[in-house]
Write a protein that holds these residues in place. Sequence first.
Motif, short mmCIF file in Angstrom:
data_model
loop_
_atom_site.label_atom_id
_atom_site.label_comp_id
_atom_site.label_asym_id
_atom_site.label_seq_id
_atom_site.Cartn_x
_atom_site.Cartn_y
_atom_site.Cartn_z
N HIS A 172 -91.25 -29.54 8.12
CA HIS A 172 -92.63 -29.02 8.63
C HIS A 172 -92.42 -28.54 9.80
O HIS A 172 -92.09 -29.01 10.82
CB HIS A 172 -93.23 -30.49 8.66
CG HIS A 172 -93.74 -31.33 7.58
ND1 HIS A 172 -94.50 -30.91 6.51
CD2 HIS A 172 -92.96 -32.47 7.34
CE1 HIS A 172 -94.23 -31.87 5.70
NE2 HIS A 172 -93.56 -32.85 6.14
N CYS A 229 -101.53 -26.46 4.35
CA CYS A 229 -101.40 -27.80 4.65
C CYS A 229 -102.61 -28.83 5.09
O CYS A 229 -102.61 -29.94 4.79
CB CYS A 229 -100.75 -27.64 6.02
SG CYS A 229 -99.10 -26.92 6.07
N PRO A 281 -98.36 -26.94 11.88
CA PRO A 281 -97.35 -26.51 13.18
C PRO A 281 -97.90 -26.71 14.29
O PRO A 281 -99.32 -26.60 14.31
CB PRO A 281 -97.24 -24.96 12.80
CG PRO A 281 -97.44 -24.77 11.26
CD PRO A 281 -98.44 -26.01 11.00
N THR A 322 -92.51 -26.83 13.48
CA THR A 322 -92.82 -27.07 14.58
C THR A 322 -93.71 -25.70 15.14
O THR A 322 -94.80 -25.62 15.42
CB THR A 322 -91.80 -27.06 15.65
OG1 THR A 322 -91.23 -28.35 15.26
CG2 THR A 322 -92.44 -27.70 17.01
N GLN A 369 -88.38 -30.55 2.68
CA GLN A 369 -88.76 -31.53 3.37
C GLN A 369 -88.70 -31.11 4.96
O GLN A 369 -88.36 -31.63 5.91
CB GLN A 369 -87.99 -32.72 3.40
CG GLN A 369 -88.03 -33.41 2.16
CD GLN A 369 -87.16 -34.65 1.87
OE1 GLN A 369 -86.28 -34.89 2.73
NE2 GLN A 369 -87.45 -35.56 0.81
N TYR A 395 -95.19 -22.77 1.22
CA TYR A 395 -95.58 -24.00 1.05
C TYR A 395 -94.76 -24.99 0.25
O TYR A 395 -94.25 -25.73 0.65
CB TYR A 395 -97.23 -24.62 0.74
CG TYR A 395 -97.76 -25.69 0.84
CD1 TYR A 395 -97.78 -26.55 1.96
CD2 TYR A 395 -97.61 -26.70 -0.26
CE1 TYR A 395 -98.05 -28.08 2.10
CE2 TYR A 395 -97.81 -27.87 -0.42
CZ TYR A 395 -98.10 -28.46 0.98
OH TYR A 395 -98.59 -29.82 0.82
N THR A 449 -91.94 -27.45 1.49
CA THR A 449 -92.22 -28.81 0.95
C THR A 449 -90.76 -29.40 0.48
O THR A 449 -90.30 -30.52 0.52
CB THR A 449 -93.47 -28.89 -0.10
OG1 THR A 449 -94.46 -28.88 0.82
CG2 THR A 449 -93.47 -30.48 -0.47
N GLN A 462 -101.05 -32.54 5.05
CA GLN A 462 -99.72 -32.20 5.57
C GLN A 462 -99.77 -31.88 7.05
O GLN A 462 -100.68 -31.25 7.37
CB GLN A 462 -98.75 -31.12 4.71
CG GLN A 462 -98.57 -31.59 3.29
CD GLN A 462 -97.75 -32.78 3.24
OE1 GLN A 462 -96.72 -32.92 3.70
NE2 GLN A 462 -98.50 -33.81 2.45
N PRO A 463 -98.72 -32.19 7.61
CA PRO A 463 -98.77 -31.90 9.25
C PRO A 463 -98.65 -30.52 9.29
O PRO A 463 -98.08 -29.60 8.76
CB PRO A 463 -97.44 -32.54 9.73
CG PRO A 463 -96.96 -33.38 8.46
CD PRO A 463 -97.48 -32.89 7.30
#
Length: 124
Positions: free
Chosen positions: A89, A110, A118, A91, A87, A80, A84, A115-116
């Motif tokens: 995220h 997340c 996957p 898919t 930067q 993580y 992070t 946070q977004p």
Amino acid sequence: MTTQLAFDQFPSLTHSPQTSHHLVLLHGMLSNRKNWVHFAKRFQNTYPEFTVTVLDLRGHGESRHLFGPNTVEQCALDVYQTLTALQLHPTILAGHSFGGRISMEYIAFCQYYQQPLPKQVWLL
């Protein structure tokens, strides 16, 4: 203290890093990121819009200098923090064996930090 894991990144063949999709690959116990390189290149030949990132987990490969608890939670926090810092995220997040368990815990981080997530998680 923020942990930075060793990684290799294969940039998208068709998109900029900001607009590409991201696949992150996590290896299993007693392995390292080099085991994913062939798969990463083949995946990218089929899906050139993806940037592929492979990580060395704590205590493995070029991240073997990271001592301390080698727990699922600590390894997921390392992942993580590294993603992070980059930067990034993913898919798609894919983990083999121990990397699969870390993938599930990564999802919990997340959610906790809002946070977004996957779009897909592959447990291999």
